[in-house]
Design a protein around this motif. Structure first.
Motif, short mmCIF file in Angstrom:
data_model
loop_
_atom_site.label_atom_id
_atom_site.label_comp_id
_atom_site.label_asym_id
_atom_site.label_seq_id
_atom_site.Cartn_x
_atom_site.Cartn_y
_atom_site.Cartn_z
N GLY A 41 -2.98 -50.89 19.51
CA GLY A 41 -2.76 -52.53 18.69
C GLY A 41 -1.45 -52.77 19.08
N ASP A 42 -1.43 -54.38 19.10
CA ASP A 42 -0.05 -55.01 19.20
C ASP A 42 0.97 -54.61 18.35
OD1 ASP A 42 -1.83 -56.44 20.94
OD2 ASP A 42 -1.85 -58.20 19.96
N GLU A 43 2.01 -54.55 19.06
CA GLU A 43 3.45 -54.27 18.29
C GLU A 43 3.33 -53.14 17.51
OE1 GLU A 43 4.28 -58.01 16.15
OE2 GLU A 43 4.39 -59.13 17.97
N THR A 44 2.88 -52.09 18.30
CA THR A 44 2.84 -50.80 17.54
C THR A 44 3.99 -49.93 17.53
OG1 THR A 44 0.45 -50.68 17.75
CG2 THR A 44 1.49 -48.49 17.56
N PHE A 45 4.62 -49.91 18.71
CA PHE A 45 5.75 -49.00 19.03
C PHE A 45 7.11 -49.53 18.94
CE2 PHE A 45 1.90 -47.71 20.91
CZ PHE A 45 1.66 -46.23 20.59
N ASP A 46 8.25 -48.75 18.55
CA ASP A 46 9.45 -49.01 18.63
C ASP A 46 10.07 -49.06 19.85
OD1 ASP A 46 10.38 -49.11 15.48
OD2 ASP A 46 9.02 -47.25 15.70
N MET A 47 9.68 -48.18 20.81
CA MET A 47 10.05 -48.06 22.22
C MET A 47 8.79 -47.79 22.98
SD MET A 47 13.10 -45.70 24.11
CE MET A 47 14.41 -46.70 23.39
N THR A 48 8.77 -48.43 24.32
CA THR A 48 7.72 -47.85 25.01
C THR A 48 8.37 -47.58 26.40
OG1 THR A 48 6.22 -49.74 23.93
CG2 THR A 48 5.71 -48.85 26.44
N LEU A 49 8.11 -46.47 27.17
CA LEU A 49 8.60 -45.94 28.45
C LEU A 49 7.46 -46.09 29.18
CD1 LEU A 49 9.91 -42.67 26.94
CD2 LEU A 49 11.22 -44.75 26.91
N ILE A 50 7.94 -46.80 30.44
CA ILE A 50 7.30 -46.72 31.77
C ILE A 50 7.76 -46.03 32.79
CG2 ILE A 50 5.55 -48.18 32.93
CD1 ILE A 50 6.29 -50.34 30.97
N LEU A 51 8.13 -44.76 32.88
CA LEU A 51 8.95 -43.94 33.80
C LEU A 51 8.14 -43.43 34.90
CD1 LEU A 51 10.81 -42.04 30.84
CD2 LEU A 51 11.17 -44.21 32.04
N GLY A 52 6.96 -43.91 35.38
CA GLY A 52 6.25 -43.36 36.40
C GLY A 52 5.27 -44.34 37.13
N PRO A 53 4.51 -45.12 36.21
CA PRO A 53 3.52 -46.05 36.93
C PRO A 53 4.19 -47.14 37.79
CG PRO A 53 3.25 -45.68 34.55
CD PRO A 53 4.63 -45.10 34.71
N MET A 54 5.21 -47.58 37.64
CA MET A 54 5.72 -48.76 38.45
C MET A 54 5.80 -47.99 40.13
SD MET A 54 5.35 -51.05 36.26
CE MET A 54 6.00 -52.48 37.07
N TYR A 55 5.94 -46.90 40.11
CA TYR A 55 6.07 -46.17 41.37
C TYR A 55 4.75 -46.12 42.27
CZ TYR A 55 9.87 -43.38 39.24
OH TYR A 55 10.94 -42.87 38.63
N HIS A 56 3.52 -46.54 41.55
CA HIS A 56 2.31 -46.38 42.17
C HIS A 56 1.53 -47.62 42.15
CE1 HIS A 56 3.39 -42.12 42.68
NE2 HIS A 56 3.34 -42.13 41.43
N LEU A 57 2.15 -48.65 41.81
CA LEU A 57 1.62 -50.19 41.57
C LEU A 57 1.96 -51.00 42.93
CD1 LEU A 57 1.78 -50.67 37.66
CD2 LEU A 57 -0.26 -49.84 39.10
N TYR A 58 0.81 -51.54 43.62
CA TYR A 58 1.35 -52.00 44.82
C TYR A 58 1.34 -53.62 44.88
CZ TYR A 58 0.87 -47.23 46.05
OH TYR A 58 0.87 -45.77 45.96
N THR A 59 0.85 -54.06 43.95
CA THR A 59 0.70 -55.72 43.86
C THR A 59 1.40 -56.34 42.80
OG1 THR A 59 -1.06 -55.76 42.41
CG2 THR A 59 -1.41 -55.60 44.83
N GLU A 60 2.21 -57.40 42.75
CA GLU A 60 2.77 -58.06 41.83
C GLU A 60 2.07 -58.30 40.75
OE1 GLU A 60 5.02 -62.31 41.10
OE2 GLU A 60 5.24 -61.29 42.92
#
Length: 265
Positions: A108-127
């Motif tokens: 759900g929306d606004e669930t977490f105090d901190m969100t980590l994206i420490l890998g996915p951006m390595y493997h996304l190829y389009t803006e």
């Protein structure tokens, strides 16, 4: 083969855990954990909930769960998820599920105090995909909470791979470089490589403030053998040096990995 299959094949055969445990790899881990702790809420661990998207084998998620935080881990690759789950102990407040950074509708929306994206951006190829992953992370984060996103940087690859490993001709022949040496990545190349201006442009109009852009490993990958050969005292001084300069914007572009620290408005 689609993007997901390329990523799965890579991580099924790569020791990501071992990389972060080696002394040079610890620089990235120590830096990232330093900033995670810096921006976690001061209200106390019992009231804090963390989401890690692309949790890999759990290097960060498990460490945070050991510290007493409530952690939700989402990982795309089943092989990595199996390893992560094998580390979970009965007293850890952690859930681990398979999922994709582009669709986190289970939360759900606004669930977490901190969100980590420490890998996915390595493997996304389009803006479009990069922005979609960021929007999902921002959506799930509470107002005033933080989003930490990691990227692989362009110049380190040009210097280490194209010139250091003498692959420039091959890359040029395959049209993998622009005239100004920006890498052009496709799913089969596995890693999307960016420059600081690319990172900054992604979050425009997304309702976040950039707190800092940090060099996660700085010179560490350029000095692997030197760092791995340091004694403990010298290594501690290197870490102290690195943490003292990792926010210097004149050094960010040359790091292998960067950490973008955002605050939700």
């Amino acid at each position: 083969m689609d993007t997901v299959n390329y990523v799965e094949e890579y991580y099924n055969n790569y020791d990501e855990e071992g990389r972060l445990l080696r002394r040079y790899g610890q620089v990235e881990y120590i830096t990232t954990m330093t900033y995670i702790h810096k921006f976690l809420p001061e209200s106390g661990r019992e009231n804090c909930r963390i989401l890690e998207v692309g949790a890999g084998t759990g290097r960060y998620s498990i460490a945070l769960a050991q510290e007493g935080y409530a952690v939700d881990s989402v990982e795309l690759v089943e092989h990595n998820l199996t390893i992560l789950k094998s580390k979970i102990k009965a007293d850890y407040n952690i859930t681990a599920t398979q999922g994709n950074a582009l669709d986190l509708s289970a939360y759900g929306d606004e669930t977490f105090d901190m969100t980590l994206i420490l890998g996915p951006m390595y493997h996304l190829y389009t803006e479009e995909d990069k922005k979609k992953a960021l929007r999902e992370a921002i959506r799930l984060t509470k107002p005033g909470g933080h989003i930490l996103a990691a990227y692989c940087m362009n110049e380190a690859t040009i210097l280490q791979y194209c010139f250091g490993e003498n692959k420039l001709g091959e890359c040029m022949q395959k049209n993998m470089l622009t005239e100004d040496f920006h890498c052009i990545s496709k799913p089969e190349d596995l890693f999307e490589l960016v420059r600081t201006e690319d990172i900054i442009s992604l979050t425009e109009g997304m309702g976040v403030t950039r707190i800092n852009l940090v060099a996660s490993d700085g010179a560490a990958n350029y000095m692997r053998d030197i760092i791995d050969g340091m004694n403990e005292e010298v290594y501690k001084e290197f870490i102290r040096y690195h943490l003292s300069v990792c926010e210097r914007q004149d050094l960010i572009g040359a790091t292998n990995h960067s950490l973008d620290i955002l605050k939700k408005e």
